[in-house]
Write an enzyme that holds these catalytic residues in place. Structure first.
Site, PDB file in Angstrom:
ATOM      1  CD  GLU A  97      19.015   9.405 -33.637  1.00  0.00           C
ATOM      2  OE1 GLU A  97      19.060   8.837 -34.728  1.00  0.00           O
ATOM      3  OE2 GLU A  97      18.783   8.808 -32.576  1.00  0.00           O
ATOM      4  CB  CYS A 110      13.420  14.144 -25.708  1.00  0.00           C
ATOM      5  SG  CYS A 110      14.710  13.045 -25.111  1.00  0.00           S
ATOM      6  CB  CYS A 117      26.840   8.553 -24.087  1.00  0.00           C
ATOM      7  SG  CYS A 117      26.648   8.804 -22.302  1.00  0.00           S
ATOM      8  CB  CYS A 121      24.144   2.807 -19.261  1.00  0.00           C
ATOM      9  SG  CYS A 121      24.509   4.215 -18.199  1.00  0.00           S
ATOM     10  CB  CYS A 124      21.877   3.175 -22.846  1.00  0.00           C
ATOM     11  SG  CYS A 124      21.521   4.710 -23.725  1.00  0.00           S
ATOM     12  N   GLY A 168      23.804  11.458 -24.572  1.00  0.00           N
ATOM     13  CA  GLY A 168      24.854  12.088 -23.779  1.00  0.00           C
ATOM     14  C   GLY A 168      24.505  12.275 -22.319  1.00  0.00           C
ATOM     15  CD  GLU A 169      25.150  12.505 -17.133  1.00  0.00           C
ATOM     16  OE1 GLU A 169      24.327  11.596 -17.259  1.00  0.00           O
ATOM     17  OE2 GLU A 169      24.935  13.524 -16.437  1.00  0.00           O
ATOM     18  CB  SER A 223      19.167   7.271 -15.091  1.00  0.00           C
ATOM     19  OG  SER A 223      18.667   8.247 -15.984  1.00  0.00           O
ATOM     20  CG  HIS A 225      18.050   2.397 -14.444  1.00  0.00           C
ATOM     21  ND1 HIS A 225      16.767   2.729 -14.792  1.00  0.00           N
ATOM     22  CD2 HIS A 225      18.858   3.129 -15.242  1.00  0.00           C
ATOM     23  CE1 HIS A 225      16.794   3.619 -15.781  1.00  0.00           C
ATOM     24  NE2 HIS A 225      18.048   3.894 -16.068  1.00  0.00           N
ATOM     25  CB  CYS A 342      14.214   6.298 -22.973  1.00  0.00           C
ATOM     26  SG  CYS A 342      13.295   7.601 -22.235  1.00  0.00           S
TER      27      CYS A 342
HETATM   28  N1  SAH Z   1      22.604  10.429 -19.480  1.00  0.00           N
HETATM   29  C1  SAH Z   1      21.345  10.898 -19.007  1.00  0.00           C
HETATM   30  C2  SAH Z   1      20.345  11.227 -20.078  1.00  0.00           C
HETATM   31  C3  SAH Z   1      20.160  10.234 -21.200  1.00  0.00           C
HETATM   32  S1  SAH Z   1      19.279   8.747 -20.914  1.00  0.00           S
HETATM   33  C4  SAH Z   1      20.755   9.879 -18.051  1.00  0.00           C
HETATM   34  O1  SAH Z   1      21.282   8.790 -17.943  1.00  0.00           O
HETATM   35  O2  SAH Z   1      19.792  10.200 -17.380  1.00  0.00           O
HETATM   36  C5  SAH Z   1      17.626   9.147 -20.605  1.00  0.00           C
HETATM   37  C6  SAH Z   1      16.887   8.038 -19.847  1.00  0.00           C
HETATM   38  O3  SAH Z   1      16.624   6.892 -20.671  1.00  0.00           O
HETATM   39  C7  SAH Z   1      17.662   7.515 -18.663  1.00  0.00           C
HETATM   40  O4  SAH Z   1      16.821   7.346 -17.553  1.00  0.00           O
HETATM   41  C8  SAH Z   1      18.148   6.179 -19.169  1.00  0.00           C
HETATM   42  O5  SAH Z   1      18.484   5.339 -18.130  1.00  0.00           O
HETATM   43  C9  SAH Z   1      16.970   5.721 -19.952  1.00  0.00           C
HETATM   44  N2  SAH Z   1      17.233   4.656 -20.927  1.00  0.00           N
HETATM   45  C10 SAH Z   1      18.376   4.366 -21.544  1.00  0.00           C
HETATM   46  N3  SAH Z   1      18.211   3.342 -22.388  1.00  0.00           N
HETATM   47  C11 SAH Z   1      16.925   2.994 -22.306  1.00  0.00           C
HETATM   48  C12 SAH Z   1      16.107   2.032 -22.981  1.00  0.00           C
HETATM   49  N4  SAH Z   1      16.616   1.252 -23.895  1.00  0.00           N
HETATM   50  N5  SAH Z   1      14.808   1.969 -22.646  1.00  0.00           N
HETATM   51  C13 SAH Z   1      14.260   2.813 -21.746  1.00  0.00           C
HETATM   52  N6  SAH Z   1      14.971   3.750 -21.101  1.00  0.00           N
HETATM   53  C14 SAH Z   1      16.276   3.831 -21.376  1.00  0.00           C
END
Ligand code: SAH
Length: 349
Positions: A97, A110, A117, A121, A124, A168-169, A223, A225, A342
């Protein structure tokens, strides 16, 4: 498929020099390579027959040997806030997507870098898909082109920014992601400025150092957190393999080499990291790394343990960070009604 059919090579895996070698090998003029390359990238054609300055017999030769594995936007959803989500079908039938995010001043794409992935996490949605494969440079590039065209069509505005924040990462698909950025920024591709591109990562220290050594010109977001190892490991298992100290070390290295601040992405969750202890740890961590902080709103993926914290807690974070002179933005999320925000990208539709 017929058993004897040979799988054709994806022509966009070839460099311009390799295409040149191909032309020489079939007795064609080498300069044709430049023309074909331009059709493939700059003009994003989906078919060899669109290459009108290439003769028919030469096009046939190309077709014999190569395929153009163009992505296909299978389904497009539009959110009430203008956000557009594309379900993108790849040549092998897998789906990723990508999202167009419009604001007053920007049209942001985006985009995804992997199918699924591998990182688990806990908060996610994409993590639940597991990793199926890396995207090729052209598959990443095509997502940008699709969104650029939608921006022009629906908003009459050019694409201004790109974030590698979809599925993905990106740093676990390093080579292809860098190649895609090379083509996005090249005059032979989209000619966009690398300053308008941000790669977002969970933070893989070894690869962050690699980026710095490769002297990349785009922006880096991490990211985070949590700035407390124990709690970060609970949300992001990768933190057990490379902890916050290693991450900070790699980010210091990045800053030394690039002189560009990184952005920490940070979600505040109720009863998980919404206390002063976490906020102070973040402020301290930012003191070690040239950075700013984006506090992003959580988009719930179920009614489990991860839920958005109260607004008062975000204010508390903002106050503690600003007292230490750290730049902090609180970001509202977009496209929630179509699961385009996100961490909601999970091929649901
Ligand atoms: N793997 C990469 C890129 C994808 S995630 C990374 O982790 O940065 C993109 C962003 O969305 C990251 O900051 C991730 O932590 C955040 N994210 C993931 N799930 C989310 C959610 N449910 N709500 C808000 N942000 C989220």
């Amino acid at each position: 498929m017929i058993a004897t059919e040979v799988k054709k090579r994806d022509i966009r895996q070839l460099t311009q020099d390799e295409i040149k070698d191909f032309f020489v090998s079939i007795g064609e003029k080498p300069f044709r390579a430049k023309q074909v390359y331009e059709w493939l990238w700059k003009k994003s054609v989906k078919d060899f027959d669109q290459m009108t300055n290439i003769s028919l017999p030469t096009r046939e030769k190309l077709k014999e040997h190569f395929a153009i594995n163009h992505i296909k936007v299978d389904e497009m959803q539009r959110s009430s806030d203008g956000t557009i989500k594309n379900a993108v079908k790849l040549h092998d039938g897998l789906v990723v997507e990508s999202v167009l995010i419009p604001t007053d001043t920007r049209i942001t794409a985006c985009i995804s870098s992997q199918v699924g992935c591998s990182l688990d996490c806990n908060f996610c949605a994409t993590a639940r898909l597991k990793r199926m494969r890396n995207l090729n440079p052209d598959e990443i590039y095509d997502q940008v082109v699709a969104i650029k065209e939608e921006g022009e069509h629906y908003f009459n505005r050019p694409l201004t920014n790109i974030v590698y924040m979809g599925m993905g990462e990106p740093l676990l698909n390093y080579k292809n992601v860098l190649k895609s950025i090379e083509m996005i920024t090249s005059p032979e591709g989209l000619g966009m400025s690398p300053k308008r591109i941000t790669l977002s990562t969970v933070g893989v220290p070894k690869m962050i150092k690699q980026l710095a050594d490769d002297e990349v010109k785009f922006n880096l977001a991490v990211s985070l957190h949590s700035a407390i190892d124990e709690s970060r490991s609970r949300m992001m298992p990768i933190n057990e393999r490379s902890n916050l100290a290693e991450l900070a070390d790699s980010l210091q290295y990045w800053y030394q080499k690039t002189k560009r601040k990184i952005t920490f992405e940070y979600v505040v969750w109720r009863n998980i990291n919404d206390d002063e202890k976490h906020a102070k740890a973040l402020a301290k961590y930012c003191g070690k790394v040239a950075s700013k902080v984006n506090i992003i709103e959580y988009n719930p993926i179920d009614d489990g343990e991860f839920q958005q914290a109260d607004p008062a807690k975000l204010d508390m974070y903002k106050r503690i960070l600003e007292e230490k002179g750290i730049i902090v933005n609180v970001r509202r999320s977009r496209g929630k009604d179509i699961d385009a925000a996100c961490g909601q990208l999970a091929n649901k539709s």
